[in-house]
Write a protein that holds these residues in place. Structure first.
Motif, mmCIF file in Angstrom:
data_model
loop_
_atom_site.group_PDB
_atom_site.id
_atom_site.type_symbol
_atom_site.label_atom_id
_atom_site.label_comp_id
_atom_site.label_asym_id
_atom_site.label_seq_id
_atom_site.Cartn_x
_atom_site.Cartn_y
_atom_site.Cartn_z
ATOM 1 N N GLU A 126 17.397 -49.999 65.455
ATOM 2 C CA GLU A 126 17.918 -50.991 64.615
ATOM 3 C C GLU A 126 19.225 -51.715 65.363
ATOM 4 O OE1 GLU A 126 16.964 -48.768 60.485
ATOM 5 O OE2 GLU A 126 18.990 -49.622 60.601
ATOM 6 N N PHE A 127 19.857 -51.141 66.398
ATOM 7 C CA PHE A 127 20.940 -51.447 67.114
ATOM 8 C C PHE A 127 22.121 -51.782 66.159
ATOM 9 C CE2 PHE A 127 19.349 -51.717 71.062
ATOM 10 C CZ PHE A 127 17.902 -52.052 71.125
ATOM 11 N N LYS A 128 21.970 -51.043 65.284
ATOM 12 C CA LYS A 128 23.194 -51.127 64.142
ATOM 13 C C LYS A 128 24.458 -50.229 64.599
ATOM 14 C CE LYS A 128 24.123 -49.671 59.400
ATOM 15 N NZ LYS A 128 23.532 -48.945 58.157
ATOM 16 N N VAL A 129 25.664 -50.817 64.771
ATOM 17 C CA VAL A 129 26.847 -50.239 64.961
ATOM 18 C C VAL A 129 27.361 -49.294 63.628
ATOM 19 C CG1 VAL A 129 29.221 -50.535 65.796
ATOM 20 C CG2 VAL A 129 27.780 -51.849 66.471
ATOM 21 N N VAL A 130 27.394 -48.153 63.845
ATOM 22 C CA VAL A 130 27.837 -47.118 62.857
ATOM 23 C C VAL A 130 29.119 -46.440 63.100
ATOM 24 C CG1 VAL A 130 25.543 -46.561 62.334
ATOM 25 C CG2 VAL A 130 26.654 -45.113 63.861
ATOM 26 N N ARG A 131 30.118 -46.902 64.019
ATOM 27 C CA ARG A 131 31.197 -46.455 64.400
ATOM 28 C C ARG A 131 31.937 -47.353 65.389
ATOM 29 N NH1 ARG A 131 32.354 -40.234 66.354
ATOM 30 N NH2 ARG A 131 34.730 -40.215 65.823
ATOM 31 N N THR A 132 33.172 -47.509 65.016
ATOM 32 C CA THR A 132 33.898 -48.362 65.846
ATOM 33 C C THR A 132 35.227 -47.627 66.000
ATOM 34 O OG1 THR A 132 33.005 -50.414 65.052
ATOM 35 C CG2 THR A 132 35.118 -50.521 66.100
ATOM 36 N N LYS A 133 35.853 -47.568 67.163
ATOM 37 C CA LYS A 133 37.184 -46.881 67.541
ATOM 38 C C LYS A 133 38.132 -48.269 68.119
ATOM 39 C CE LYS A 133 36.576 -42.243 67.446
ATOM 40 N NZ LYS A 133 36.703 -41.007 67.916
ATOM 41 N N ARG A 134 39.292 -47.992 67.660
ATOM 42 C CA ARG A 134 40.159 -48.985 68.335
ATOM 43 C C ARG A 134 41.272 -47.953 69.091
ATOM 44 N NH1 ARG A 134 39.549 -53.988 66.273
ATOM 45 N NH2 ARG A 134 38.341 -54.178 64.333
ATOM 46 N N PHE A 135 42.044 -48.492 70.421
ATOM 47 C CA PHE A 135 42.789 -47.986 71.069
ATOM 48 C C PHE A 135 43.711 -48.674 71.851
ATOM 49 C CE2 PHE A 135 40.794 -47.964 75.427
ATOM 50 C CZ PHE A 135 39.640 -48.529 75.097
ATOM 51 N N ILE A 136 44.554 -48.441 72.207
ATOM 52 C CA ILE A 136 45.700 -49.043 73.066
ATOM 53 C C ILE A 136 45.370 -48.736 74.453
ATOM 54 C CG2 ILE A 136 48.181 -49.383 73.784
ATOM 55 C CD1 ILE A 136 48.922 -48.156 70.879
ATOM 56 N N MET A 137 45.284 -49.877 75.394
ATOM 57 C CA MET A 137 44.894 -49.795 76.731
ATOM 58 C C MET A 137 46.081 -49.783 77.531
ATOM 59 S SD MET A 137 41.286 -51.819 77.174
ATOM 60 C CE MET A 137 41.840 -53.330 76.541
ATOM 61 N N LYS A 138 46.432 -48.585 78.169
ATOM 62 C CA LYS A 138 47.554 -48.662 78.925
ATOM 63 C C LYS A 138 47.135 -49.020 80.415
ATOM 64 C CE LYS A 138 49.518 -45.083 81.795
ATOM 65 N NZ LYS A 138 49.307 -43.829 82.197
ATOM 66 N N PRO A 139 47.838 -49.984 80.983
ATOM 67 C CA PRO A 139 47.600 -50.274 82.223
ATOM 68 C C PRO A 139 47.447 -49.260 83.435
ATOM 69 C CG PRO A 139 49.192 -51.965 81.260
ATOM 70 C CD PRO A 139 49.113 -50.692 80.487
ATOM 71 N N MET A 140 46.326 -49.038 84.068
ATOM 72 C CA MET A 140 46.209 -48.466 85.220
ATOM 73 C C MET A 140 45.436 -48.652 86.357
ATOM 74 S SD MET A 140 43.308 -45.586 83.025
ATOM 75 C CE MET A 140 44.751 -45.386 81.767
ATOM 76 N N ASN A 141 45.495 -47.996 87.187
ATOM 77 C CA ASN A 141 44.682 -48.537 88.466
ATOM 78 C C ASN A 141 43.053 -47.727 88.372
ATOM 79 O OD1 ASN A 141 44.906 -45.714 89.440
ATOM 80 N ND2 ASN A 141 46.652 -46.119 90.617
ATOM 81 N N VAL A 142 42.304 -48.054 88.997
ATOM 82 C CA VAL A 142 41.074 -47.746 88.936
ATOM 83 C C VAL A 142 40.680 -46.082 89.366
ATOM 84 C CG1 VAL A 142 38.730 -48.097 90.195
ATOM 85 C CG2 VAL A 142 40.152 -49.857 89.900
ATOM 86 N N GLN A 143 41.386 -45.438 90.206
ATOM 87 C CA GLN A 143 41.570 -44.207 90.143
ATOM 88 C C GLN A 143 41.963 -43.389 88.981
ATOM 89 O OE1 GLN A 143 42.871 -46.229 92.574
ATOM 90 N NE2 GLN A 143 41.286 -46.015 93.894
ATOM 91 N N GLU A 144 43.072 -43.788 88.481
ATOM 92 C CA GLU A 144 43.307 -43.210 86.860
ATOM 93 C C GLU A 144 42.369 -43.504 85.872
ATOM 94 O OE1 GLU A 144 47.588 -45.208 87.388
ATOM 95 O OE2 GLU A 144 47.751 -44.023 85.810
ATOM 96 N N ALA A 145 41.693 -44.527 85.852
ATOM 97 C CA ALA A 145 40.587 -44.781 84.789
ATOM 98 C C ALA A 145 39.574 -43.964 85.251
ATOM 99 C CB ALA A 145 40.230 -46.259 85.007
ATOM 100 N N ILE A 146 39.173 -43.559 86.376
ATOM 101 C CA ILE A 146 37.858 -42.730 86.671
ATOM 102 C C ILE A 146 38.622 -41.365 86.354
ATOM 103 C CG2 ILE A 146 36.691 -41.702 88.658
ATOM 104 C CD1 ILE A 146 36.871 -44.422 89.883
#
Length: 184
Positions: A126-146
């Motif tokens: 059904e492609f039904k979204v059953v859960r949504t989460k929100r969060f604060i995105m701290k700026p980071m570089n690509v290596q930190e994100a990995i």
């Protein structure tokens, strides 16, 4: 650290709560200062499998682990072991990277808001979204994100790129390498 413990298709008894608190208190030894954030623990039983999910939002990092077995107490033990391995593994990696800025312990307790992935469960039919989460995105570089993506055990991670200030996505490829999605 305080934990919000809830059950799905299972009654959370005082004995289970005490056992979870006792086992998760083992994690306190990895931090210099007492943790102030509230962790979430979900206990569930589906088709005879006892699942324990633990999410601990920390400043700059989200620890997350899940374990399944035929015994709830064994699942609790397993999830705590996974969290300890995760902390030790990433503490070593990040300590190498941030050696001049202080240890990971200091980064955990002094940094600002918690960052985490946006898990969205989809029903394939059904492609039904059953859960949504929100969060604060701290700026980071690509290596930190990995590192963050690997730490939470997901195959993608949404973050604000510190260089471009755009929202980017890093993901793990089938060949074991990493990919980056940027806005055009």
């Amino acid at each position: 650290m305080q934990f919000s413990i809830r059950g799905q298709q299972i009654e959370v008894t005082e004995a289970l709560k005490d056992y979870v608190d006792k086992k998760l208190s083992r994690l306190d030894k990895y931090f210099d200062a007492p943790l102030t954030s509230e962790g979430n623990v979900t206990l569930s039983v589906v088709r005879g499998l006892h699942t324990v999910e633990v999410t601990i939002p920390l400043p700059g990092v989200v620890l997350r682990a899940e374990d399944r077995s035929e015994d709830m107490y064994a699942s609790i033990d397993g999830v705590v072991d996974k969290l300890e391995r995760q902390i030790r593994k990433h503490k070593t990696k990040l300590n190498r990277k941030f050696r001049q800025d202080g240890s990971l312990k200091m980064m955990f307790v002094e940094d600002g808001a918690a960052v985490g992935p946006v898990p969205v469960d989809q029903d394939e039919d059904e492609f039904k979204v059953v859960r949504t989460k929100r969060f604060i995105m701290k700026p980071m570089n690509v290596q930190e994100a990995i590192l963050q993506m690997n730490m939470v055990g997901h195959n993608f991670f949404v973050f604000t790129n510190i260089d471009s200030q755009d929202v980017n996505v890093v993901y793990k490829r089938d060949d074991g390498k990493y990919g980056l999605i940027e806005r055009d």
